[in-house]
Scaffold this active site. Structure first.
Site, PDB file in Angstrom:
ATOM      1  N   ASP A   1     114.142 -46.182   0.331  1.00 48.21           N
ATOM      2  CA  ASP A   1     115.550 -46.519   0.570  1.00 48.21           C
ATOM      3  C   ASP A   1     116.022 -47.653  -0.343  1.00 48.21           C
ATOM      4  OD1 ASP A   1     118.025 -46.352   1.787  1.00 48.21           O
ATOM      5  OD2 ASP A   1     117.475 -47.668   3.451  1.00 48.21           O
TER       6      ASP A   1
ATOM      7  N   ASN B   1     121.343 -36.633   5.175  1.00 48.85           N
ATOM      8  CA  ASN B   1     121.871 -37.000   3.848  1.00 48.85           C
ATOM      9  C   ASN B   1     122.879 -35.981   3.299  1.00 48.85           C
ATOM     10  OD1 ASN B   1     118.772 -38.588   2.813  1.00 48.85           O
ATOM     11  ND2 ASN B   1     120.656 -39.563   3.504  1.00 48.85           N
TER      12      ASN B   1
HETATM   13  C1  IPE Z   1     117.666 -43.730  -0.749  1.00 43.35           C
HETATM   14  O1  IPE Z   1     118.597 -44.628  -1.272  1.00 43.35           O
HETATM   15  C2  IPE Z   1     117.813 -42.338  -1.299  1.00 43.35           C
HETATM   16  C3  IPE Z   1     118.300 -41.364  -0.328  1.00 43.35           C
HETATM   17  C4  IPE Z   1     118.624 -41.610   0.887  1.00 43.35           C
HETATM   18  C5  IPE Z   1     118.444 -40.014  -0.800  1.00 43.35           C
HETATM   19  P1  IPE Z   1     120.069 -44.738  -0.734  1.00 43.35           P
HETATM   20  O2  IPE Z   1     120.923 -43.789  -1.520  1.00 43.35           O
HETATM   21  O3  IPE Z   1     120.125 -44.564   0.730  1.00 43.35           O
HETATM   22  O4  IPE Z   1     120.412 -46.217  -1.141  1.00 43.35           O
HETATM   23  P2  IPE Z   1     121.268 -47.254  -0.288  1.00 43.35           P
HETATM   24  O5  IPE Z   1     120.651 -47.355   1.059  1.00 43.35           O
HETATM   25  O6  IPE Z   1     122.678 -46.709  -0.244  1.00 43.35           O
HETATM   26  O7  IPE Z   1     121.170 -48.528  -1.064  1.00 43.35           O
HETATM   27  C1  IPE Z   2     116.656 -42.738   4.848  1.00 48.16           C
HETATM   28  O1  IPE Z   2     117.577 -43.480   4.159  1.00 48.16           O
HETATM   29  C2  IPE Z   2     116.441 -41.432   4.172  1.00 48.16           C
HETATM   30  C3  IPE Z   2     115.794 -41.480   2.871  1.00 48.16           C
HETATM   31  C4  IPE Z   2     115.339 -42.541   2.283  1.00 48.16           C
HETATM   32  C5  IPE Z   2     115.653 -40.217   2.224  1.00 48.16           C
HETATM   33  P1  IPE Z   2     119.115 -43.464   4.539  1.00 48.16           P
HETATM   34  O2  IPE Z   2     119.791 -44.368   3.561  1.00 48.16           O
HETATM   35  O3  IPE Z   2     119.619 -42.076   4.617  1.00 48.16           O
HETATM   36  O4  IPE Z   2     119.101 -44.083   5.998  1.00 48.16           O
HETATM   37  P2  IPE Z   2     120.242 -44.824   6.811  1.00 48.16           P
HETATM   38  O5  IPE Z   2     121.487 -43.987   6.691  1.00 48.16           O
HETATM   39  O6  IPE Z   2     120.438 -46.167   6.167  1.00 48.16           O
HETATM   40  O7  IPE Z   2     119.722 -44.939   8.185  1.00 48.16           O
HETATM   41 MG    MG Z   3     119.954 -45.876   2.297  1.00 48.47          MG
END
Ligand code: IPE
Ligand code: IPE
Ligand code: MG
Length: 255
Positions: free
Chosen positions: A28, A76
């Site tokens: 994340d 997602n």
């Molecule tokens: C993790 O990074 C990747 C996925 C969830 C696909 P994020 O895209 O959630 O990054 P933040 O949390 O917005 O920084």
């Molecule tokens: C968790 O990250 C999923 C992945 C890293 C693929 P998210 O960014 O989707 O989680 P939330 O929304 O912050 O809980």
């Molecule tokens: Mg995230």
């Protein structure tokens, strides 16, 4: 870590560390990593994918046997279409670009999640990736893609319900073990340790059934910056954890 002049050399000496057999990582923080650099979120996802390659190498060399990484959740899909498309493209690219390196490291690739609901080209990548890597001996990289812990438990319940319907199982005979055995990858051990970078203190639907007794390790570092030093720190902290499983600590039970 051995110091060679100014250059720091990675060592995989496990002296004061405990390396889990099965490790989960919630990758994340890609978006925040990019925003901090005034880059589009897509640049963060790209950097995140690069970093996964590094994590695989480090875990393989440390002796982790099963590494489950959360790459795309069932939730997602609620992101803007452009971001979802980009994540799907990156997924395909990752295995095209990095499979030779994974092969060199002896890493087998498997997928967990609602794979059947993914577009055909993604399903094809999963099938090919699993097929061509199936004899690699060192570590299994398990990519959770279109994965949701609740959906996995639901799917296990549905498989069991079919057996009940066919008269093979009585509802009162359903056991916890049966639910485990009907998860997506029943042969993969529950993770002893789950790492979540980027400062969030939640599970976000990752391995809900499997994490019943996992140890958690969190850090504020955003996923693309999460490297060898931090992984090593996580394993060092893990060595100090007292896993009681509802019982008493080793010291107390001797008293
Ligand atoms: C993790 O990074 C990747 C996925 C969830 C696909 P994020 O895209 O959630 O990054 P933040 O949390 O917005 O920084
Ligand atoms: C968790 O990250 C999923 C992945 C890293 C693929 P998210 O960014 O989707 O989680 P939330 O929304 O912050 O809980
Ligand atoms: Mg995230």
């Amino acid at each position: 870590m051995a110091i060679l002049g100014n250059k720091q050399e990675k060592t995989y000496d496990t002296g004061d560390l405990k390396v889990p057999v099965s490790l989960g990582v919630i990758m994340d923080g890609n978006g925040r990593w990019a925003t901090k650099r005034h880059l589009p979120r897509s640049a963060g996802h790209r950097a995140g994918a690069e970093n996964l390659k590094e994590l695989c190498r480090n875990c393989g060399r440390y002796g982790v046997k099963y590494l489950t990484v959360y790459a795309f959740s069932t939730e997602n899909w609620s992101r803007p279409e452009g971001e979802v498309d980009q994540l799907m493209k990156l997924f395909v690219e990752f295995f095209d670009r990095y499979d030779p390196e994974l092969e060199q490291e002896g890493i087998r690739v498997r997928f967990t999640g609602d794979i059947a609901a993914l577009p055909e080209n993604i399903r094809e990548v999963c099938k090919k990736g699993e097929e061509r890597s199936k004899n690699r001996p060192k570590m299994q990289l398990i990519v959770a893609f279109n994965y949701g812990g609740r959906r996995e438990i639901l799917s296990s319940c549905q498989k069991i319900a079919e057996k009940v319907k066919a008269g093979e199982v009585e509802p009162s005979d359903i056991t916890e073990q049966m639910i485990s055995e009907n998860l997506y990858l029943p042969d993969v051990p529950d993770p002893e340790l789950i790492i979540r970078p980027s400062g969030e203190l939640r599970i976000s639907n990752f391995l809900l059934w499997e994490c019943a007794y996992s140890e958690f390790w969190v850090s504020d570092t955003l996923w693309p910056d999460f490297g060898y030093e931090e992984l090593t720190r996580a394993f060092r902290d893990y060595a100090k954890r007292d896993r009681r499983f509802g019982g008493l600590s080793k010291k107390e039970s001797k008293e």
